[in-house]
Design a protein around this motif. Structure first.
Motif, short mmCIF file in Angstrom:
data_model
loop_
_atom_site.label_atom_id
_atom_site.label_comp_id
_atom_site.label_asym_id
_atom_site.label_seq_id
_atom_site.Cartn_x
_atom_site.Cartn_y
_atom_site.Cartn_z
N ARG A 238 0.84 -1.21 0.00
CA ARG A 238 0.00 0.00 0.00
C ARG A 238 0.87 1.25 0.00
O ARG A 238 0.64 2.19 -0.77
CB ARG A 238 -0.91 0.01 1.23
CG ARG A 238 -2.08 -0.93 1.18
CD ARG A 238 -2.81 -0.90 2.51
NE ARG A 238 -3.22 0.45 2.89
CZ ARG A 238 -3.58 0.81 4.13
NH1 ARG A 238 -3.57 -0.09 5.11
NH2 ARG A 238 -3.94 2.05 4.38
N LEU A 239 1.88 1.23 0.85
CA LEU A 239 2.77 2.39 0.97
C LEU A 239 3.55 2.62 -0.32
O LEU A 239 3.72 3.75 -0.78
CB LEU A 239 3.72 2.17 2.14
CG LEU A 239 4.52 3.36 2.65
CD1 LEU A 239 3.61 4.51 3.03
CD2 LEU A 239 5.38 2.94 3.84
N GLY A 240 4.02 1.52 -0.91
CA GLY A 240 4.81 1.63 -2.13
C GLY A 240 4.05 2.24 -3.29
O GLY A 240 4.65 2.85 -4.19
N LYS A 241 2.72 2.10 -3.29
CA LYS A 241 1.91 2.68 -4.36
C LYS A 241 1.79 4.20 -4.24
O LYS A 241 1.44 4.88 -5.21
CB LYS A 241 0.52 2.05 -4.35
CG LYS A 241 0.51 0.58 -4.75
CD LYS A 241 -0.89 -0.01 -4.62
CE LYS A 241 -0.87 -1.49 -4.98
NZ LYS A 241 -2.22 -2.13 -4.80
N GLN B 179 1.68 -1.40 13.50
CA GLN B 179 0.70 -0.35 13.71
C GLN B 179 1.19 0.99 13.16
O GLN B 179 0.44 1.73 12.53
CB GLN B 179 0.37 -0.20 15.20
CG GLN B 179 -0.73 0.81 15.49
CD GLN B 179 -2.03 0.47 14.79
OE1 GLN B 179 -2.58 -0.62 14.97
NE2 GLN B 179 -2.53 1.39 13.95
N GLN B 180 2.46 1.28 13.39
CA GLN B 180 3.02 2.52 12.86
C GLN B 180 3.03 2.51 11.34
O GLN B 180 2.72 3.51 10.70
CB GLN B 180 4.44 2.72 13.39
CG GLN B 180 4.50 3.06 14.87
CD GLN B 180 5.93 3.08 15.40
OE1 GLN B 180 6.77 2.26 15.00
NE2 GLN B 180 6.22 4.03 16.27
N ALA C 137 0.69 4.20 6.18
CA ALA C 137 0.00 3.84 4.94
C ALA C 137 -1.34 4.57 4.84
O ALA C 137 -1.72 5.06 3.77
CB ALA C 137 -0.22 2.33 4.86
N ASP C 138 -2.05 4.67 5.97
CA ASP C 138 -3.32 5.40 5.98
C ASP C 138 -3.10 6.86 5.60
O ASP C 138 -3.86 7.43 4.81
CB ASP C 138 -3.96 5.33 7.38
CG ASP C 138 -4.53 3.95 7.70
OD1 ASP C 138 -4.70 3.14 6.77
OD2 ASP C 138 -4.77 3.68 8.89
N TRP C 139 -2.06 7.47 6.20
CA TRP C 139 -1.79 8.89 5.89
C TRP C 139 -1.38 9.06 4.44
O TRP C 139 -1.77 10.03 3.79
CB TRP C 139 -0.70 9.43 6.81
CG TRP C 139 -0.50 10.90 6.63
CD1 TRP C 139 -1.25 11.92 7.15
CD2 TRP C 139 0.52 11.54 5.83
NE1 TRP C 139 -0.77 13.14 6.73
CE2 TRP C 139 0.30 12.94 5.92
CE3 TRP C 139 1.57 11.06 5.05
CZ2 TRP C 139 1.12 13.87 5.27
CZ3 TRP C 139 2.38 11.98 4.39
CH2 TRP C 139 2.16 13.36 4.50
N SER C 140 -0.61 8.11 3.92
CA SER C 140 -0.16 8.22 2.53
C SER C 140 -1.32 8.20 1.55
O SER C 140 -1.22 8.74 0.44
CB SER C 140 0.83 7.08 2.20
OG SER C 140 0.14 5.85 2.01
N GLU C 141 -2.42 7.56 1.95
CA GLU C 141 -3.60 7.47 1.09
C GLU C 141 -4.60 8.61 1.33
O GLU C 141 -5.60 8.70 0.62
CB GLU C 141 -4.29 6.12 1.31
CG GLU C 141 -3.43 4.94 0.83
CD GLU C 141 -3.95 3.59 1.29
OE1 GLU C 141 -3.48 2.57 0.75
OE2 GLU C 141 -4.81 3.56 2.20
N SER C 142 -4.34 9.44 2.33
CA SER C 142 -5.22 10.58 2.60
C SER C 142 -5.00 11.65 1.55
O SER C 142 -4.02 11.63 0.79
CB SER C 142 -4.94 11.15 3.99
OG SER C 142 -3.66 11.79 4.02
N ASP C 143 -5.92 12.61 1.49
CA ASP C 143 -5.78 13.69 0.51
C ASP C 143 -4.48 14.46 0.73
O ASP C 143 -3.77 14.80 -0.23
CB ASP C 143 -6.97 14.65 0.62
CG ASP C 143 -8.27 14.02 0.12
OD1 ASP C 143 -8.19 13.00 -0.59
OD2 ASP C 143 -9.35 14.53 0.46
#
Length: 248
Positions: free
Chosen positions: A147-150, A217-218, A223-229
């Motif tokens: 997810r992060l790599g994308k 968890q970190q 990954a969640d933040w990377s997918e945020s606007d």
């Protein structure tokens, strides 16, 4: 309105605009520092200096002199920093800039930057010359890294650095040849797709190694933040800033 009052009003407006501009510039510089971009740029300069010294001893004197001169012009640290920050200020709204700054100043953000700047340090780059130490990751962690790599601009920036250096070498060779046998400036760009294809298979293990000290968890929170606007906007702006810094 009297001329005196008019000039006073104009002066107040001008002072306000200057203050606003300086505040925006200060915020951009703070993000440039907090996000690790300044440290990555310093690491690039150290690697460039090392490579220049090595190749200067191996190349013909004329080509070595041209390469060093053009390198100093193109990759002057203060100019690279100015171009990067100007690009950030253009590509991020005030809200996006402030949100990104808040994230990178958080405990998680600071741990992420510590991991990322360690990865680009001369010592770590030298350590990884023969490949990244293999990492055993669970299926869940592998999915998080995917997810992060994308979202991360790692491949984009890797391409830009490689192509900028290739372009520099091409220009230096053309200077030495004096137009007798001109090498097309766009030749390096023709390998962009090939270059990315070579780097992409190594990305999962590279990310696993870079973020090895982060908990699941970190990593999930990142990954969640990377997918945020805001995350998407920042990574796009960071990619553009790297490109603009490397290509005056």
């Amino acid at each position: 309105m009297s001329q005196t009052l008019l000039r006073a009003a104009q002066g107040a407006v001008f002072a306000g605009l200057v203050s606003f501009g300086l505040a925006a510039q200060a915020d951009t510089h703070q993000l440039y520092q907090a996000s690790g971009m300044q440290t990555h740029q310093q690491h690039f300069q150290q690697a460039l200096s090392k490579a220049s010294s090595r190749y200067a001893a191996q190349l013909p004197a004329a080509l070595a002199d041209s390469l060093l001169r053009k390198s100093s012009e193109r990759f002057a640290p203060d100019r690279m920093e100015a171009r990067a920050m100007a690009s950030l200020s253009i590509n991020l709204s005030d809200q996006q800039l402030n949100d990104a700054l808040q994230f990178y100043r958080s405990n998680l953000g600071q741990q992420i930057i510590a991991a990322e700047t360690r990865a680009t340090s001369p010592a770590e780059v030298s350590r990884m010359q023969n490949g990244v130490p293999p990492q055993n990751t669970s299926a869940a962690r592998t999915a998080l890294l995917s997810r992060l790599g994308k979202q991360l601009p790692a491949l984009d920036i890797g391409e830009e650095v490689s192509l900028a250096l290739a372009s520099l070498a091409t220009q230096s060779a053309n200077d030495m040849l004096g137009g007798l046998l001109t090498i097309p400036d766009g030749l390096a760009g023709q390998g962009r797709g090939t270059l990315r294809a070579q780097m992409e298979p190594n990305l999962p293990q590279t990310l696993a190694y870079v973020y090895r000290d982060l908990s699941d968890q970190q990593l999930s929170d990142y990954a969640d933040w990377s997918e945020s606007d805001t995350g998407r906007a920042f990574f796009q702006a960071a990619s553009a800033a790297a490109r603009d810094a490397l290509n005056p």
